[in-house]
Write an enzyme that holds these catalytic residues in place. Structure first.
Site, PDB file in Angstrom:
ATOM      1  N   GLY A   1     -18.761 -35.888  43.860  1.00 46.80           N
ATOM      2  CA  GLY A   1     -19.815 -36.170  42.899  1.00 46.80           C
ATOM      3  C   GLY A   1     -19.273 -36.035  41.491  1.00 46.80           C
TER       4      GLY A   1
ATOM      5  N   GLN B   1     -19.322 -34.443  32.596  1.00 41.57           N
ATOM      6  CA  GLN B   1     -17.927 -34.230  33.013  1.00 41.57           C
ATOM      7  C   GLN B   1     -16.978 -35.300  32.485  1.00 41.57           C
ATOM      8  OE1 GLN B   1     -18.978 -33.524  37.383  1.00 41.57           O
ATOM      9  NE2 GLN B   1     -17.294 -32.114  37.028  1.00 41.57           N
TER      10      GLN B   1
ATOM     11  N   CYS C   1     -14.946 -28.109  41.812  1.00 46.35           N
ATOM     12  CA  CYS C   1     -15.514 -28.882  40.704  1.00 46.35           C
ATOM     13  C   CYS C   1     -14.376 -29.558  39.956  1.00 46.35           C
ATOM     14  CB  CYS C   1     -16.274 -27.935  39.766  1.00 46.35           C
ATOM     15  SG  CYS C   1     -17.025 -28.764  38.362  1.00 46.35           S
ATOM     16  N   LEU C   2     -14.567 -30.814  39.616  1.00 44.56           N
ATOM     17  CA  LEU C   2     -13.520 -31.518  38.876  1.00 44.56           C
ATOM     18  C   LEU C   2     -13.255 -30.853  37.530  1.00 44.56           C
ATOM     19  CD1 LEU C   2     -14.604 -35.218  39.562  1.00 44.56           C
ATOM     20  CD2 LEU C   2     -12.909 -33.840  40.788  1.00 44.56           C
TER      21      LEU C   2
ATOM     22  N   HIS D   1     -25.381 -29.062  42.701  1.00 47.05           N
ATOM     23  CA  HIS D   1     -24.190 -28.816  41.878  1.00 47.05           C
ATOM     24  C   HIS D   1     -24.146 -29.797  40.702  1.00 47.05           C
ATOM     25  CE1 HIS D   1     -19.687 -27.954  41.520  1.00 47.05           C
ATOM     26  NE2 HIS D   1     -19.866 -29.022  40.760  1.00 47.05           N
ATOM     27  N   GLU D   2     -24.371 -31.070  40.994  1.00 47.18           N
ATOM     28  CA  GLU D   2     -24.257 -32.088  39.941  1.00 47.18           C
ATOM     29  C   GLU D   2     -25.412 -32.006  38.950  1.00 47.18           C
ATOM     30  OE1 GLU D   2     -21.548 -33.484  39.562  1.00 47.18           O
ATOM     31  OE2 GLU D   2     -20.675 -33.167  41.535  1.00 47.18           O
TER      32      GLU D   2
ATOM     33  N   HIS E   1     -24.903 -29.587  36.280  1.00 48.12           N
ATOM     34  CA  HIS E   1     -24.085 -30.031  35.139  1.00 48.12           C
ATOM     35  C   HIS E   1     -24.963 -30.614  34.025  1.00 48.12           C
ATOM     36  CE1 HIS E   1     -19.987 -29.333  36.389  1.00 48.12           C
ATOM     37  NE2 HIS E   1     -20.139 -29.992  37.520  1.00 48.12           N
TER      38      HIS E   1
HETATM   39 ZN    ZN Z   1     -18.839 -29.872  39.097  1.00 51.03          ZN
END
Ligand code: ZN
Length: 190
Positions: free
Chosen positions: A53, A58, A106-107, A148-149, A152
């Protein structure tokens, strides 16, 4: 279409509340629709980074856009596939009482894994990239990824949701020391 740079922890935009997307601008016709181009670039970036995701903050854009996609592979066989889906202005309208714990990555925190406990089921209301209203009842892995997304978009990262920081590890050590004893719960970089 192009791959964008990932904003990593410490970039202030990851701590901001993302701005709602103007649906008229989202659905405006024409080849130069910047929001549609951004969505295409986010898809490219998520796939290039091997993420499950991605959220617009991000890629350093303060907008309420989340994209998820997961295709089962041998490395992570226990999770269900998630078809490519774009969520614009997503809101969690219901959270189930039962919880479940997943190891998340997480990226923006590239090599860290942490055990996070969240509601097992959530209902998400959002718009598609075509501006159509969607109501998604998510369970299991999809519920984790969406929570999670959407975090953000609220300026949160998974570290903020952890209750026990002894359950935080570098990915390499996590693979070495944790996966055997906890093989049912595998994270991807979400
Ligand atoms: Zn993340």
């Amino acid at each position: 279409m192009s791959v964008l740079n990932i904003a990593r922890l410490g970039h202030p935009i990851l701590r901001e509340i993302a701005k709602p997307v103007d649906l008229e601008a989202l659905t405006a016709p024409g080849d130069n629709n910047e929001l549609q181009q951004l969505i295409d670039d986010m898809i490219d970036t998520m796939r290039d980074e091997g993420g499950v995701g991605i959220a617009a903050p991000q890629v350093a854009r303060s907008l309420q856009i989340v994209i998820v996609e997961y295709q089962q592979n041998e490395r992570y066989p226990s999770q269900d596939d998630i078809p490519l889906t774009v969520y614009v202005n997503p809101v969690i309208t219901h959270s189930g009482k039962e919880t479940a714990s997943f190891w998340e990555g997480c990226l923006s925190l590239k090599d860290l894994r942490g055990l996070v406990t969240r509601p097992r089921e959530v209902t998400v209301e959002a718009y598609s990239r075509d501006g159509k209203k969607m109501v998604v009842e998510a369970k299991g892995f999809l519920a984790v990824v969406l929570q999670h997304e959407i975090d953000h978009l609220l300026g949160k990262v998974f570290l903020d949701r952890m209750t026990d920081l002894t359950q935080l590890a570098w990915a390499e050590e996590w693979q070495t020391y944790w996966t055997e004893k906890d093989s049912a719960q595998n994270p991807e970089a979400i």
